[in-house]
Design a protein around this motif. Structure first.
Motif, PDB file in Angstrom:
ATOM      1  N   SER A  58       0.809  -1.222   0.000  1.00 38.74           N
ATOM      2  CA  SER A  58       0.000   0.000   0.000  1.00 38.74           C
ATOM      3  C   SER A  58       0.841   1.269   0.000  1.00 38.74           C
ATOM      4  N   THR A  59       0.203   2.339  -0.478  1.00 37.59           N
ATOM      5  CA  THR A  59       0.787   3.671  -0.426  1.00 37.59           C
ATOM      6  C   THR A  59      -0.357   4.678  -0.410  1.00 37.59           C
ATOM      7  N   HIS A  60      -0.038   5.964  -0.214  1.00 45.00           N
ATOM      8  CA  HIS A  60      -1.067   7.002  -0.235  1.00 45.00           C
ATOM      9  C   HIS A  60      -1.163   7.631  -1.626  1.00 45.00           C
ATOM     10  N   ASP A  61      -2.374   7.944  -2.029  1.00 47.37           N
ATOM     11  CA  ASP A  61      -2.616   8.627  -3.295  1.00 47.37           C
ATOM     12  C   ASP A  61      -2.389  10.130  -3.076  1.00 47.37           C
ATOM     13  N   ILE A  62      -1.321  10.667  -3.651  1.00 44.75           N
ATOM     14  CA  ILE A  62      -0.979  12.082  -3.448  1.00 44.75           C
ATOM     15  C   ILE A  62      -1.291  12.925  -4.684  1.00 44.75           C
ATOM     16  N   SER A  63      -2.160  12.404  -5.572  1.00 44.26           N
ATOM     17  CA  SER A  63      -2.448  13.112  -6.823  1.00 44.26           C
ATOM     18  C   SER A  63      -3.238  14.400  -6.595  1.00 44.26           C
ATOM     19  N   ASP A  64      -4.031  14.478  -5.551  1.00 42.58           N
ATOM     20  CA  ASP A  64      -4.853  15.661  -5.270  1.00 42.58           C
ATOM     21  C   ASP A  64      -4.188  16.480  -4.156  1.00 42.58           C
ATOM     22  N   VAL A  65      -3.604  17.615  -4.537  1.00 40.65           N
ATOM     23  CA  VAL A  65      -2.876  18.430  -3.553  1.00 40.65           C
ATOM     24  C   VAL A  65      -3.824  19.114  -2.571  1.00 40.65           C
ATOM     25  N   ASN A  66      -5.104  19.114  -2.855  1.00 43.44           N
ATOM     26  CA  ASN A  66      -6.081  19.711  -1.942  1.00 43.44           C
ATOM     27  C   ASN A  66      -6.466  18.779  -0.788  1.00 43.44           C
ATOM     28  N   VAL A  67      -6.006  17.537  -0.873  1.00 46.75           N
ATOM     29  CA  VAL A  67      -6.272  16.564   0.193  1.00 46.75           C
ATOM     30  C   VAL A  67      -5.003  16.400   1.015  1.00 46.75           C
ATOM     31  N   LEU A  68      -5.129  16.542   2.321  1.00 46.36           N
ATOM     32  CA  LEU A  68      -3.980  16.336   3.188  1.00 46.36           C
ATOM     33  C   LEU A  68      -3.436  14.922   3.008  1.00 46.36           C
ATOM     34  N   THR A  69      -2.117  14.819   2.896  1.00 40.79           N
ATOM     35  CA  THR A  69      -1.505  13.508   2.671  1.00 40.79           C
ATOM     36  C   THR A  69      -1.922  12.504   3.736  1.00 40.79           C
ATOM     37  N   LYS A  70      -2.009  12.977   4.971  1.00 42.32           N
ATOM     38  CA  LYS A  70      -2.402  12.097   6.067  1.00 42.32           C
ATOM     39  C   LYS A  70      -3.767  11.471   5.835  1.00 42.32           C
ATOM     40  N   SER A 108      -3.750   0.172  -2.820  1.00 39.91           N
ATOM     41  CA  SER A 108      -3.124  -1.123  -2.540  1.00 39.91           C
ATOM     42  C   SER A 108      -3.022  -1.955  -3.802  1.00 39.91           C
ATOM     43  N   LYS A 109      -1.885  -2.603  -3.977  1.00 42.16           N
ATOM     44  CA  LYS A 109      -1.648  -3.520  -5.094  1.00 42.16           C
ATOM     45  C   LYS A 109      -0.924  -4.750  -4.558  1.00 42.16           C
ATOM     46  N   PRO A 110      -1.262  -5.946  -5.040  1.00 43.70           N
ATOM     47  CA  PRO A 110      -0.601  -7.152  -4.542  1.00 43.70           C
ATOM     48  C   PRO A 110       0.919  -7.096  -4.693  1.00 43.70           C
ATOM     49  N   THR A 111       1.601  -7.492  -3.641  1.00 41.89           N
ATOM     50  CA  THR A 111       3.063  -7.526  -3.624  1.00 41.89           C
ATOM     51  C   THR A 111       3.496  -8.968  -3.409  1.00 41.89           C
ATOM     52  N   GLU A 112       4.429  -9.439  -4.222  1.00 40.65           N
ATOM     53  CA  GLU A 112       4.809 -10.859  -4.157  1.00 40.65           C
ATOM     54  C   GLU A 112       6.323 -11.018  -4.090  1.00 40.65           C
ATOM     55  N   ILE A 113       6.761 -11.805  -3.115  1.00 41.50           N
ATOM     56  CA  ILE A 113       8.153 -12.249  -3.033  1.00 41.50           C
ATOM     57  C   ILE A 113       8.126 -13.732  -3.361  1.00 41.50           C
ATOM     58  N   GLN A 114       8.697 -14.123  -4.482  1.00 40.53           N
ATOM     59  CA  GLN A 114       8.630 -15.512  -4.908  1.00 40.53           C
ATOM     60  C   GLN A 114       9.633 -16.384  -4.151  1.00 40.53           C
ATOM     61  N   ASP A 115       9.667 -17.664  -4.464  1.00 36.99           N
ATOM     62  CA  ASP A 115      10.498 -18.620  -3.725  1.00 36.99           C
ATOM     63  C   ASP A 115      11.984 -18.262  -3.767  1.00 36.99           C
ATOM     64  N   ASN A 116      12.670 -18.605  -2.657  1.00 42.74           N
ATOM     65  CA  ASN A 116      14.133 -18.577  -2.610  1.00 42.74           C
ATOM     66  C   ASN A 116      14.711 -17.188  -2.888  1.00 42.74           C
ATOM     67  N   VAL A 117      14.093 -16.165  -2.293  1.00 43.18           N
ATOM     68  CA  VAL A 117      14.580 -14.786  -2.444  1.00 43.18           C
ATOM     69  C   VAL A 117      15.333 -14.371  -1.187  1.00 43.18           C
ATOM     70  N   TRP A 118      16.425 -13.655  -1.367  1.00 42.21           N
ATOM     71  CA  TRP A 118      17.205 -13.107  -0.260  1.00 42.21           C
ATOM     72  C   TRP A 118      17.085 -11.581  -0.315  1.00 42.21           C
ATOM     73  N   LEU A 119      16.525 -11.001   0.744  1.00 41.66           N
ATOM     74  CA  LEU A 119      16.466  -9.547   0.889  1.00 41.66           C
ATOM     75  C   LEU A 119      17.527  -9.127   1.900  1.00 41.66           C
ATOM     76  N   GLY A 120      18.431  -8.236   1.490  1.00 41.63           N
ATOM     77  CA  GLY A 120      19.500  -7.784   2.367  1.00 41.63           C
ATOM     78  C   GLY A 120      19.007  -6.834   3.449  1.00 41.63           C
ATOM     79  N   PHE A 121      19.929  -6.452   4.304  1.00 45.24           N
ATOM     80  CA  PHE A 121      19.640  -5.593   5.458  1.00 45.24           C
ATOM     81  C   PHE A 121      18.914  -4.313   5.048  1.00 45.24           C
TER      82      PHE A 121
END
Length: 202
Positions: free
Chosen positions: A117-129, A135-148
């Motif tokens: 997920s992230t915030h939609d910041i396209s409308d500057v008249n809406v407070l970011t908060k 939201s869009k599906p996020t996938e980490i497939q098999d056997n992935v190494w994410l570093g520090f």
């Protein structure tokens, strides 16, 4: 390597066994607690000190979740962690209104961040908060190494067998068996090609 004097060895051995037994007991208690909250947890999982789990979460077998990690979802989000996964300490995995999926045999170093997920910041008249959440599906497939402290943002797929370098920011899909580093993360090598001598990315 430090060794105890011989007269302390029996006591030391008993103390270590006692600590291991207590550690197993408290881990069983934590797993039971989270299962009672509706979180699905498989067999032989280890949940370390200070871990928080909240929402629609499914955890497979042989998963290790490092100390002070936080995994959470909104009511219509979902986090799925498959089998034989190691999540380093102080990591955050969050799902808003889509899903985060983590494949088998993944290893994450400490401080990893994954979100759908992230915030939609396209409308500057809406407070970011108060901006709507995208939201869009996020996938980490098999056997992935994410570093520090690697970060994987919404809508990204990290392909099977890939390696993401420490402190990298993944904003686009990573092809399988890639090595990617940097902000934003950029492809640097195909793991199926000849490896570089002494290469360190994590």
């Amino acid at each position: 390597m430090f060794t105890y004097p011989s007269r302390f060895t029996p006591f030391n051995s008993i103390y270590i066994k006692l600590c291991n037994s207590l550690d197993t007991f408290f881990n069983t208690l934590k797993v039971f607690h989270f299962r009672m909250k509706g979180i699905k947890i498989g067999k032989n999982c280890r949940i370390y000190q200070g871990v928080r789990l909240s929402g629609n979460i499914e955890i497979g077998d042989d998963v290790r979740i490092g100390s002070y990690s936080y995994i959470s979802t909104y009511s219509d989000g979902q986090v799925i962690i498959k089998n034989d996964v190691l999540i380093g300490s102080c990591s955050y995995i969050g799902s808003g209104h889509a899903s985060v999926s983590i494949g088998n045999h993944c290893i994450f170093a400490a401080g990893v961040f994954i979100s759908d997920s992230t915030h939609d910041i396209s409308d500057v008249n809406v407070l970011t908060k108060h901006a709507p959440v995208i939201s869009k599906p996020t996938e980490i497939q098999d056997n992935v190494w994410l570093g520090f402290e690697a970060q994987v943002l919404a809508g990204v797929t990290v392909g099977q067998g890939s390696v993401i370098g420490a402190k990298s920011l993944v904003t686009k899909n990573i092809h399988p068996f890639s090595v990617a580093v940097g902000i934003p993360a950029r492809f640097v090598r195909d793991r199926l090609a000849q490896p570089l001598a002494g290469e360190v990315v994590g």
